[in-house]
Write an enzyme that holds these catalytic residues in place. Structure first.
Site, PDB file in Angstrom:
ATOM      1  N   GLU A 195       1.081  -0.853  -0.049  1.00 35.09           N
ATOM      2  CA  GLU A 195       0.125  -0.128   0.004  1.00 35.09           C
ATOM      3  C   GLU A 195       0.605   1.124  -0.203  1.00 35.09           C
ATOM      4  O   GLU A 195       1.289   1.237   1.145  1.00 35.09           O
ATOM      5  CB  GLU A 195      -0.968   0.259   1.725  1.00 35.09           C
ATOM      6  CG  GLU A 195      -1.989  -0.620   1.459  1.00 35.09           C
ATOM      7  CD  GLU A 195      -2.699  -0.578   2.559  1.00 35.09           C
ATOM      8  OE1 GLU A 195      -3.661  -1.904   2.417  1.00 35.09           O
ATOM      9  OE2 GLU A 195      -2.491  -0.286   3.493  1.00 35.09           O
ATOM     10  N   CYS A 196       0.651   2.397  -0.596  1.00 30.03           N
ATOM     11  CA  CYS A 196       1.257   3.161  -1.240  1.00 30.03           C
ATOM     12  C   CYS A 196       3.248   3.313  -0.970  1.00 30.03           C
ATOM     13  O   CYS A 196       3.976   2.710  -1.877  1.00 30.03           O
ATOM     14  CB  CYS A 196       0.843   4.004   0.496  1.00 30.03           C
ATOM     15  SG  CYS A 196       1.005   6.024  -0.507  1.00 30.03           S
TER      16      CYS A 196
END
Length: 441
Positions: A329-330
């Site tokens: 994530e990210c």
């Protein structure tokens, strides 16, 4: 039994609600009260400060991204506590233009649905009686929302406080405290907001100073008497409502990878999954007995050189992905990519599981809610699954050559180019997962 609660909010960001929240939480905790903190909205930094202040894990609640079943579920974290303290985000009524799961993301949604009276922090700089008009409007805009009163902030003098109190009394607004200007009580910030709690070496001293400050200038006992709750939330749902990605989850956890929503990891545990933490910055490999590896967001751009040199971590991650899923994530997504360019324009070789190239030398803010419809499977979810999350970063995509993972839109149903990526067992998104969506795309 779930205790009564209060929600600390303000007309706008930067008004002082975090100071009141942390100071009050710490003051009550050191008196021996068990305080359960919540954060309204998708902020993933504040809950760690709430945890430090109270000793109980801070949890997000979000009316746009979370279905009612999840909001009900999260209340069970307050069992055994004496009081719930929730901190709002932005201004009390600020949210997105369109409704999500149960609201538009405004802190007022949470206060209303949970029955937690609002304590409004008002910056009275440059005004006195006029602040009462603001307070009156905020107290009446949503008649169904419980309202406790106000705390005046940045009061310049005893005379200034007296005049401000007079205005509030004339409009029937209860004043719960008045905080004088104090530039010494602050928390440092970075481009994503406050620095992480674990980076603040003197955090204990700062929290104690905030507690002393609040105790001196706020009527804490009166505030406790104003706490309330909806009766029908006294028996929360305890069933897990966020699907775990596997039974044994290798979860990256260090200064570069720290932005996993507390409720997500908690829901994984409720469902019976085991979390196996490891540190990429320490050049550690994911546990070989895990059946899924999850790299959360954080600040990989501040540690790009160390991550590039963590060869054991990178080779182990590639080996893990040969027969098991890896999701990022990210920041975790960027670390799974090919190259990460730092703010000075220096490129750092990442794990190479995906062809993603990102740059902080070309900064652009990406901020907002996201709802995604998966076009490919990702750990825990099949194609067609609808997910809700939040994106906040300053990196620019230079290359995103792999197959898209999802159709991603913002809260206004506008298509987002950050679709995520999939290559083999490797998947990644720029949004942080909050919940499984029930409404919309």
């Amino acid at each position: 039994m779930i205790p009564n609660g209060l929600l600390i909010s303000a007309p706008a960001s930067g008004t002082g609600k975090t100071t009141l929240m942390l100071g009050l939480a710490r003051a009550l905790s050191r008196k021996g009260l068990q305080v359960q903190p919540f954060k309204s909205g998708p902020d993933y930094i504040d809950p760690a400060f709430h945890t430090a202040a109270t000793g109980r894990s801070g949890i997000n609640m979000d009316s746009w991204a979370m279905p009612q079943s999840l909001l009900d579920n999260l209340l069970h974290r307050a069992e055994g506590a004496d009081l719930i303290l929730a901190e709002g985000s932005m201004g009390l009524f600020d949210g997105v233009a369109s409704a999500g799961e149960v609201g538009n993301g405004a802190s007022a949604d949470i206060a209303t649905s949970m029955g937690w009276p609002v304590v409004l922090v008002i910056d009275v700089s440059g005004q006195a009686q006029s602040a009462a008009a603001t307070a009156k409007g905020f107290s009446e805009l949503r008649p169904e929302m419980p309202f406790a009163g106000v705390v005046l902030n940045r009061v310049a003098s005893p005379r200034h406080e007296m005049l401000s109190r007079v205005g509030m009394e004339q409009t029937g607004i209860k004043v719960l405290g008045a905080l004088p200007r104090n530039p010494d009580i602050t928390l440092p910030e970075r481009h994503l907001g406050l620095v992480q709690a674990q980076e603040k070496g003197d955090l204990h001293d700062v929290l104690e100073a905030m507690a002393d400050f609040v105790e001196k200038h706020v009527d804490v006992e009166m505030m406790l008497k104003m706490a309330g709750a909806q009766d029908h939330y006294r028996a929360p749902n305890k069933e897990a409502t966020v699907q775990p990605p596997g039974q044994r989850i290798a979860l990256a956890q260090d200064a570069a990878f720290s932005f996993v929503y507390p409720h997500v990891a908690d829901q994984w545990r409720v469902a019976g999954s085991e979390i196996l933490p490891f540190s990429p910055l320490a050049d550690e490999a994911p546990d070989p007995t895990a059946d899924i590896c999850w790299l959360p967001g954080g600040y990989p751009e501040l540690h790009a050189g160390a991550l590039a040199a963590a060869n054991h971590f990178k080779t182990s991650l590639v080996s893990f992905a040969a027969d098991r899923p890896v999701h990022g994530e990210c920041g975790g997504y960027m670390a799974m990519g090919d190259v990460l360019i730092d703010k000075d324009g220096v490129g750092h070789q990442m794990a190479g599981l995906l062809g993603l190239e990102t740059s902080y030398a070309k900064r652009k803010m990406h901020l907002g809610y996201r709802h995604a419809s998966l076009t490919k499977p990702m750990p825990g979810y099949k194609p067609g699954a609808r997910l809700r999350g939040h994106e906040f970063h300053y990196s620019t995509i230079l290359k995103q050559p792999d197959q898209p993972l999802a159709d991603v839109k913002d809260a206004n149903d506008q298509a987002i180019p950050e679709t995520g990526s999939v290559r083999g067992n490797a998947t990644g998104t720029f949004f942080h997962l909050i919940s499984e969506g029930r409404k919309g795309n």
